[in-house]
Design an enzyme around this catalytic site. Structure first.
Site, PDB file in Angstrom:
ATOM      1  N   MET A   1      37.144 -14.618  35.240  1.00  0.00           N
ATOM      2  CA  MET A   1      37.359 -14.054  36.582  1.00  0.00           C
ATOM      3  C   MET A   1      36.030 -13.995  37.334  1.00  0.00           C
ATOM      4  SD  MET A   1      40.440 -11.320  36.271  1.00  0.00           S
ATOM      5  CE  MET A   1      39.515  -9.960  35.609  1.00  0.00           C
ATOM      6  N   GLY A   2      35.036 -14.779  36.884  1.00  0.00           N
ATOM      7  CA  GLY A   2      33.726 -14.745  37.531  1.00  0.00           C
ATOM      8  C   GLY A   2      32.959 -13.503  37.118  1.00  0.00           C
TER       9      GLY A   2
ATOM     10  N   HIS B   1      30.367 -14.856  28.863  1.00  0.00           N
ATOM     11  CA  HIS B   1      31.103 -16.014  29.405  1.00  0.00           C
ATOM     12  C   HIS B   1      30.385 -17.315  29.063  1.00  0.00           C
ATOM     13  CE1 HIS B   1      32.332 -12.793  32.378  1.00  0.00           C
ATOM     14  NE2 HIS B   1      33.508 -13.252  31.992  1.00  0.00           N
TER      15      HIS B   1
ATOM     16  N   GLY C   1      37.254 -14.914  24.610  1.00  0.00           N
ATOM     17  CA  GLY C   1      36.285 -14.059  23.919  1.00  0.00           C
ATOM     18  C   GLY C   1      36.981 -13.048  23.011  1.00  0.00           C
TER      19      GLY C   1
ATOM     20  N   LYS D   1      35.961 -10.097  22.448  1.00  0.00           N
ATOM     21  CA  LYS D   1      35.894  -8.728  22.972  1.00  0.00           C
ATOM     22  C   LYS D   1      37.275  -8.296  23.463  1.00  0.00           C
ATOM     23  CE  LYS D   1      34.349  -6.127  26.761  1.00  0.00           C
ATOM     24  NZ  LYS D   1      35.248  -6.668  27.764  1.00  0.00           N
TER      25      LYS D   1
ATOM     26  N   GLN E   1      44.053  -9.551  24.093  1.00  0.00           N
ATOM     27  CA  GLN E   1      44.355 -10.689  24.969  1.00  0.00           C
ATOM     28  C   GLN E   1      44.382 -11.989  24.160  1.00  0.00           C
ATOM     29  OE1 GLN E   1      42.616 -11.280  29.049  1.00  0.00           O
ATOM     30  NE2 GLN E   1      41.217 -12.654  27.989  1.00  0.00           N
TER      31      GLN E   1
ATOM     32  N   MET F   1      29.025  -7.028  26.059  1.00  0.00           N
ATOM     33  CA  MET F   1      28.824  -7.449  27.454  1.00  0.00           C
ATOM     34  C   MET F   1      30.154  -7.479  28.191  1.00  0.00           C
ATOM     35  SD  MET F   1      25.861 -10.237  27.583  1.00  0.00           S
ATOM     36  CE  MET F   1      24.293  -9.904  26.815  1.00  0.00           C
TER      37      MET F   1
HETATM   38  O1  PAF Z   1      39.520 -12.365  30.260  1.00  0.00           O
HETATM   39  C1  PAF Z   1      39.579 -12.569  31.495  1.00  0.00           C
HETATM   40  O2  PAF Z   1      38.573 -12.667  32.187  1.00  0.00           O
HETATM   41  C2  PAF Z   1      40.946 -12.680  32.167  1.00  0.00           C
HETATM   42  O3  PAF Z   1      41.855 -11.813  31.599  1.00  0.00           O
HETATM   43  C3  PAF Z   1      41.489 -14.120  32.172  1.00  0.00           C
HETATM   44  C4  PAF Z   1      41.747 -14.616  30.765  1.00  0.00           C
HETATM   45  C5  PAF Z   1      40.497 -15.046  32.874  1.00  0.00           C
HETATM   46  C6  PAF Z   1      42.818 -14.167  32.942  1.00  0.00           C
HETATM   47  O4  PAF Z   1      42.653 -13.773  34.252  1.00  0.00           O
END
Ligand code: PAF
Length: 293
Positions: free
Chosen positions: A36-37, A43, A153, A155, A159, A190
């Site tokens: 999500m930036g 990342h 990730g 973390k 998810q 992080m």
């Molecule tokens: O982990 C994230 O940043 C978000 O949940 C993802 C996987 C990009 C989905 O929007």
């Protein structure tokens, strides 16, 4: 001198698919790292992990509105395209896919992808609708790019297992890979949200990972998970956290509650704790570390 090429940014599915099709024609494997930036070293480690698996790496940047609840930080979420692009260039990303909201959720959009088994507990119990938002957007991103690999990730462990379940259940021909949590020098995991912390909160935040590693070590030595978790929750509140949403030992793959730890058990200790408006999450493996000898 090493020349760093800036990755191209595309915003439409047509452009994305054209590029991926050309890569495939050249025989290249493609890996996708959804973000999500608001990028940080965590990342960038996903990009490097993607690079190890595939010749071509795509990062997606989309602040997905449907995974934020009412009163959460959707508006405040960091957005800095220039900085993110520089960081991705340095990490070896080939292409940035940054769709707008109208591309992801056009007029009339009406489908939700939900995974039941892994989303009822932990963050799912505290952020209603969050995982439906995540699985729906990740399903779309994977369908749009059709990569060989997608990297997530550790973390966000809940998810990760949820996306693995979705990909298996929906027969999506994509391998899901994970990359270990990247930590600051004091162990804080992080997160794009760490920047919300005040100086004082930042000092308290570092205690979350330390408490989790110590508690995991106690459980690995045979102490009852629930007793250890209760003591750890209390320790976090005493250390200055404003609230602990959950602190639970669970099976690492199914996320079922862990009654006891034994040989062959793959388990993790999960927590979400609040400092003011900032909610921090972390998880660690339950294994003997010698921390509490
Ligand atoms: O982990 C994230 O940043 C978000 O949940 C993802 C996987 C990009 C989905 O929007």
């Amino acid at each position: 001198m090493l020349q760093i090429t800036r990755p191209r940014t595309v915003e439409t599915v047509v452009e994305l698919r054209d590029i991926v099709r050309d890569w495939r024609r050249a025989g290249d494997l493609v890996a996708l790292a959804p973000t999500m930036g608001g990028l940080h070293e965590g990342h960038l480690s996903l990009i490097r992990a993607a690079r190890r698996r595939a010749r071509r790496v795509i990062a997606t940047i989309f602040v997905n509105p449907t995974q934020f609840g009412a009163g959460e930080d959707f508006e405040a979420y960091p957005r800095d395209t220039v900085r993110d692009t520089e960081l991705l260039a340095g990490a070896g990303c080939d292409l940035i896919y940054a769709p707008g909201t109208a591309t992801m959720y056009p007029e009339g959009f009406s489908t939700t992808v939900g995974v039941d088994a892994t989303t009822q507990a932990l963050c799912g119990a505290h952020r209603p609708g969050h995982f439906d938002g995540v699985t729906t957007v990740v399903c779309k991103l994977l369908n749009q790019a059709q990569p060989d690999y997608a990297i997530f990730g550790e973390k966000d462990w809940q998810q990760l297992v949820t996306i693995r379940r979705m990909v298996a259940d929906l027969d999506m021909p994509i391998r899901i890979a994970s990359s270990p949590t990247v930590r600051e020098a004091d162990g804080l995991a992080m997160s794009s949200r760490n920047r919300y912390l005040t100086h004082e909160q930042r000092a308290v935040a570092a205690k979350l990972n330390k408490a989790l590693f110590a508690a995991a070590d106690h459980i690995a030595k045979g102490l009852p998970p629930e007793r250890v978790a209760t003591a750890c929750r209390q320790a976090l509140l005493s250390a200055g956290f404003d609230a602990v949403d959950y602190l639970d030992a669970r099976d690492a793959l199914t996320l079922a509650p862990l009654d006891a730890f034994g040989p062959g058990t793959e388990a993790r200790l999960f927590a979400a704790a609040r400092l003011g408006k900032t909610r921090l999450i972390d998880n660690v493996p339950i294994e003997r570390t010698g921390l509490t000898e």
